[in-house]
Motif scaffolding. Sequence first.
Motif, PDB file in Angstrom:
ATOM      1  N   GLN A 107       8.001  -4.532   1.596  1.00 16.11           N
ATOM      2  CA  GLN A 107       6.522  -3.883   1.712  1.00 16.11           C
ATOM      3  C   GLN A 107       5.692  -4.109   0.731  1.00 16.11           C
ATOM      4  N   ALA A 108       4.561  -3.971   0.779  1.00 22.09           N
ATOM      5  CA  ALA A 108       3.616  -3.950  -0.409  1.00 22.09           C
ATOM      6  C   ALA A 108       2.523  -3.314  -0.147  1.00 22.09           C
ATOM      7  N   ARG A 109       2.246  -2.060  -1.152  1.00 18.76           N
ATOM      8  CA  ARG A 109       1.245  -1.248  -0.738  1.00 18.76           C
ATOM      9  C   ARG A 109       0.016  -1.818  -1.272  1.00 18.76           C
ATOM     10  N   LEU A 110      -0.954  -1.783  -0.708  1.00 18.03           N
ATOM     11  CA  LEU A 110      -2.325  -2.805  -0.991  1.00 18.03           C
ATOM     12  C   LEU A 110      -3.413  -1.703  -0.488  1.00 18.03           C
ATOM     13  N   PRO A 111      -4.645  -1.998  -1.212  1.00 17.55           N
ATOM     14  CA  PRO A 111      -5.939  -1.484  -0.493  1.00 17.55           C
ATOM     15  C   PRO A 111      -6.060  -2.399   0.707  1.00 17.55           C
ATOM     16  N   THR A 112      -6.924  -1.622   1.343  1.00 17.65           N
ATOM     17  CA  THR A 112      -7.409  -2.429   2.739  1.00 17.65           C
ATOM     18  C   THR A 112      -8.810  -2.746   2.473  1.00 17.65           C
ATOM     19  N   PRO A 113      -8.889  -4.067   2.456  1.00 18.78           N
ATOM     20  CA  PRO A 113     -10.181  -4.662   2.121  1.00 18.78           C
ATOM     21  C   PRO A 113     -11.224  -4.401   3.265  1.00 18.78           C
TER      22      PRO A 113
END
Length: 310
Positions: free
Chosen positions: A84-90
């Motif tokens: 999993q990768a926690r990322l901002p949602t563009p």
Amino acid sequence: MPAEKIRVEVEDRTLEVSNLDKVLYPGVGFTKGEVIDYYTRIAPVLLPHLRDRPLTRIRYPNGVDASFFFEKNAPASTPDWVRQARLPTPGSSKDRDELDYVVCDDLPTLVWLANLAALELHTPQWRVGTRSRAGEPRPDLMVVDLDPGSPAGLPECSTVAVRMRDRLAQDGIASYPKTSGKKGMQLCCPIAGKQSADEVSGYARRIAEELERADPELITAKMAKRLRPGKIFIDWSQNSAAKTTVAPYSLRAGSVPAASAPLTWTEVEAAGSGELGAVRPFTAVEVLARAEEYGDLMADLLVPGPKLPR
């Protein structure tokens, strides 16, 4: 009755799969077991295009004729071995919202997703860990989506694809065609990963508008749907950081289990010259056969390309 679960070994993981006889494509009787089998067999050419990319799935738990949902975040039942990768949602307000995306790097994860009836796999043009100091994604792909407005179809898409290929080549940009798995086509271009998504979108838009000026009866670069009948819309906006594109070899939901199929330029040129059937939606069985014959026609996308001209 509760779903019958079967434990299977996939590489070094033990998974539970269920309802293998459940029909997901009612028109042809294509089952969930066949979906899992397709993704298992196509994995050698598919996985390199998913690797390191946050994955958006479209799930059809009751088949393509029933309700479906988009899923970006990892579900609560996600095994702890799934990356999993926690990322901002563009595209969110100042990119403050974050999600835990699934990243499909291996066969066990792909089988797990197929068992969830995640028929369609969509990825952005950027990879996890490739962001600027300001936190903006740095795409390593440029995608040009060719969307036909009826009565235009894949032959007209092929004509425009060849023109787009030739124009991009003038700037040193290589392009690789594939069907969308539905009515259109996409050209995928490896780029350096050194420019922002806005810069990539801007370049794609300039080229699209240039081709529109050269042949406004066939091509439009404008978003308005009322302008599209009989034309090919060159959708340059696919390069927005918030947009995703169906992955090569991904299944698509429809009356038959078609998949997004990489093409040869010989096929595209033939279709543009009027050869019927040279380019068409290819089924899962046909895409497996094509991968056996050609290997991965989009393997060059995995090698960084040049920077785009400003």
